[in-house]
Write a protein that holds these residues in place. Sequence first.
Motif, mmCIF file in Angstrom:
data_model
loop_
_atom_site.group_PDB
_atom_site.id
_atom_site.type_symbol
_atom_site.label_atom_id
_atom_site.label_comp_id
_atom_site.label_asym_id
_atom_site.label_seq_id
_atom_site.Cartn_x
_atom_site.Cartn_y
_atom_site.Cartn_z
ATOM 1 N N ARG A 105 75.432 1.045 -19.671
ATOM 2 C CA ARG A 105 74.546 0.129 -20.393
ATOM 3 C C ARG A 105 73.157 0.733 -20.575
ATOM 4 N NH1 ARG A 105 74.545 -4.440 -16.421
ATOM 5 N NH2 ARG A 105 72.575 -4.891 -17.496
ATOM 6 N N GLY A 106 72.784 1.654 -19.693
ATOM 7 C CA GLY A 106 71.448 2.220 -19.757
ATOM 8 C C GLY A 106 71.373 3.620 -20.320
ATOM 9 N N ARG A 107 72.435 4.414 -20.159
ATOM 10 C CA ARG A 107 72.424 5.797 -20.624
ATOM 11 C C ARG A 107 73.849 6.236 -20.950
ATOM 12 N NH1 ARG A 107 67.579 5.406 -20.296
ATOM 13 N NH2 ARG A 107 66.026 6.926 -19.578
ATOM 14 N N ARG A 108 73.951 7.213 -21.827
ATOM 15 C CA ARG A 108 75.228 7.875 -22.047
ATOM 16 C C ARG A 108 75.412 8.909 -20.946
ATOM 17 N NH1 ARG A 108 76.984 12.608 -23.980
ATOM 18 N NH2 ARG A 108 79.042 12.666 -25.003
ATOM 19 N N ASP A 126 68.309 7.483 -13.970
ATOM 20 C CA ASP A 126 67.445 6.927 -15.003
ATOM 21 C C ASP A 126 68.062 5.709 -15.673
ATOM 22 O OD1 ASP A 126 65.711 8.957 -14.406
ATOM 23 O OD2 ASP A 126 66.294 10.222 -16.105
ATOM 24 N N SER A 127 69.389 5.647 -15.711
ATOM 25 C CA SER A 127 70.049 4.480 -16.275
ATOM 26 C C SER A 127 69.722 3.237 -15.461
ATOM 27 C CB SER A 127 71.569 4.685 -16.328
ATOM 28 O OG SER A 127 72.218 3.506 -16.764
ATOM 29 N N PHE A 128 69.867 3.329 -14.147
ATOM 30 C CA PHE A 128 69.543 2.189 -13.299
ATOM 31 C C PHE A 128 68.060 1.832 -13.389
ATOM 32 C CE2 PHE A 128 73.496 3.183 -10.809
ATOM 33 C CZ PHE A 128 74.093 1.934 -10.982
ATOM 34 N N ALA A 129 67.197 2.846 -13.401
ATOM 35 C CA ALA A 129 65.760 2.584 -13.489
ATOM 36 C C ALA A 129 65.412 1.848 -14.773
ATOM 37 C CB ALA A 129 64.987 3.900 -13.404
ATOM 38 N N SER A 130 66.035 2.245 -15.887
ATOM 39 C CA SER A 130 65.741 1.609 -17.173
ATOM 40 C C SER A 130 66.326 0.207 -17.258
ATOM 41 C CB SER A 130 66.287 2.471 -18.313
ATOM 42 O OG SER A 130 65.623 3.720 -18.356
ATOM 43 N N LEU A 131 67.486 0.005 -16.650
ATOM 44 C CA LEU A 131 68.080 -1.327 -16.649
ATOM 45 C C LEU A 131 67.247 -2.305 -15.814
ATOM 46 C CD1 LEU A 131 71.863 -0.448 -16.182
ATOM 47 C CD2 LEU A 131 70.826 -1.489 -18.212
ATOM 48 N N LEU A 132 66.797 -1.857 -14.661
ATOM 49 C CA LEU A 132 66.069 -2.721 -13.741
ATOM 50 C C LEU A 132 64.598 -2.854 -14.111
ATOM 51 C CD1 LEU A 132 67.628 -1.312 -10.459
ATOM 52 C CD2 LEU A 132 68.004 -3.618 -11.367
ATOM 53 N N PHE A 133 63.974 -1.728 -14.450
ATOM 54 C CA PHE A 133 62.522 -1.698 -14.651
ATOM 55 C C PHE A 133 62.163 -0.983 -15.953
ATOM 56 C CE2 PHE A 133 63.273 -1.130 -9.943
ATOM 57 C CZ PHE A 133 63.137 -2.479 -9.625
ATOM 58 N N ASP A 139 83.518 -1.042 -12.628
ATOM 59 C CA ASP A 139 82.335 -1.878 -12.863
ATOM 60 C C ASP A 139 81.058 -1.052 -12.741
ATOM 61 O OD1 ASP A 139 83.961 -4.040 -13.230
ATOM 62 O OD2 ASP A 139 83.586 -4.927 -11.253
ATOM 63 N N PHE A 140 81.046 -0.119 -11.795
ATOM 64 C CA PHE A 140 79.889 0.766 -11.628
ATOM 65 C C PHE A 140 79.627 1.559 -12.906
ATOM 66 C CE2 PHE A 140 78.804 5.273 -10.631
ATOM 67 C CZ PHE A 140 77.484 5.092 -10.247
ATOM 68 N N TRP A 141 80.654 2.202 -13.450
ATOM 69 C CA TRP A 141 80.463 3.024 -14.635
ATOM 70 C C TRP A 141 80.133 2.161 -15.854
ATOM 71 C CZ3 TRP A 141 79.120 7.597 -13.792
ATOM 72 C CH2 TRP A 141 79.696 8.365 -12.771
ATOM 73 N N MET A 142 80.682 0.970 -15.932
ATOM 74 C CA MET A 142 80.355 0.082 -17.038
ATOM 75 C C MET A 142 78.874 -0.301 -17.003
ATOM 76 S SD MET A 142 82.109 -3.577 -18.037
ATOM 77 C CE MET A 142 83.735 -2.784 -17.947
ATOM 78 N N THR A 143 78.362 -0.529 -15.781
ATOM 79 C CA THR A 143 76.945 -0.861 -15.627
ATOM 80 C C THR A 143 76.068 0.325 -15.998
ATOM 81 O OG1 THR A 143 77.431 -2.445 -13.856
ATOM 82 C CG2 THR A 143 75.177 -1.614 -13.989
ATOM 83 N N VAL A 144 76.414 1.498 -15.490
ATOM 84 C CA VAL A 144 75.616 2.693 -15.757
ATOM 85 C C VAL A 144 75.523 2.969 -17.251
ATOM 86 C CG1 VAL A 144 75.546 5.199 -15.484
ATOM 87 C CG2 VAL A 144 76.052 3.762 -13.517
#
Length: 371
Positions: free
Chosen positions: A276-279, A41-48, A269-274
């Motif tokens: 950004r969208g969710r805890r 859901d973090s990636f989904a919210s960041l992208l879309f 970098d992966f975890w830093m990106t994740v």
Amino acid sequence: MPFSLGWVDHDQGARDRIHEILAHLREPGVRDELGIGTIRDSFASLLFPGTSTVQTRLRYFLIVPWVYRSLEEGGAVGGEIWRMGEELEREVAKHLALTREKGVIGKRGGRRLASSVYWTGLGAWGLRHEPGGRNGSSIWHRGLPLRPSGFPEFDTLALTAREAEYIRDRVAQAVPGSLLAHLFLHPRSVKCGFAWEHPDYEGFSSSHKETLQHARLFSEVIDGALLLYSLLLARRAGREEKVGEYQLKLETWSTRLDGEALRNWSLPDFWMTVRRGRRINPSAQHFVGRWIDYAKSGALNAANHGFPGDNSAPARLVRRREKALKRLRSRFSNQRMLDEWNGGSGVYRMGYRWYKVRGYLDELVAGLSRG
């Protein structure tokens, strides 16, 4: 007559979260057997941002505001707006159900309302404001296109050119740094299965490509954990046909892993990106980190190591994770829950709502062409 805001809960953030939770609970095929849904859901919210798998058609982003603004304009106040709004939403569904339109919410007389599906998205896309904000007496964006004549009696979910332009511009202004905004500003109908396969990928910003690279690798790698989970269950249940099926899928999965990309994948970098969208829960991070380590090391390569046995380290990791999440309801320790297993456990490649966005782009292109 000034419109009343008494029908809107004061704690708008809590209301948004409730709608979001209810929507995810209803989403088909989104079972989270291994507790990795927050990363998805973090990636989904960041992208879309603002999208959800239970949404159906773009025009509902306008229909819901049309319903409640019409009631405001009619002088409805307080709790009667919710009651009347539910009735009016069902009236809209009744008329649309007589058509051949796809994606009509409430067509089969269910309890789901379009407002419960789209409420959070309406806020994310700037069509709905906080009570008492700059929009004054109404929570709805002042530039909202006019309702169709005869509303709530209308017969299409297709966007007009004006409506398509409005939604495109709202998304661009409300979530300007998102991939969704970029795609809406440059709408194109495409058939690719994932956003990272988009024909215009090279034209995406470096930030978008970096996020998509992390999302792609996670989708590819974690797919193996879900397959192994199903294989372990099939073995325990004595479902030989399923054992063979998941062994074959695991073998195919392992041979398709992008080894070079995995070796160069920066997990910090992966975890830093994740984040950004969710805890992210520490236990989820630990599980995913260990699984990625196995994938990076080649321990999951079926050609070299065969299929993970029940006592292998990857199998123990998956089994411990499921037991920690489900406790007494774990399929590894509860025979009744195992007996209820249907042979599949949400085994699907994560696309982060791309198929929904792809449909929205088709609708946007069609609407803009009507100009």
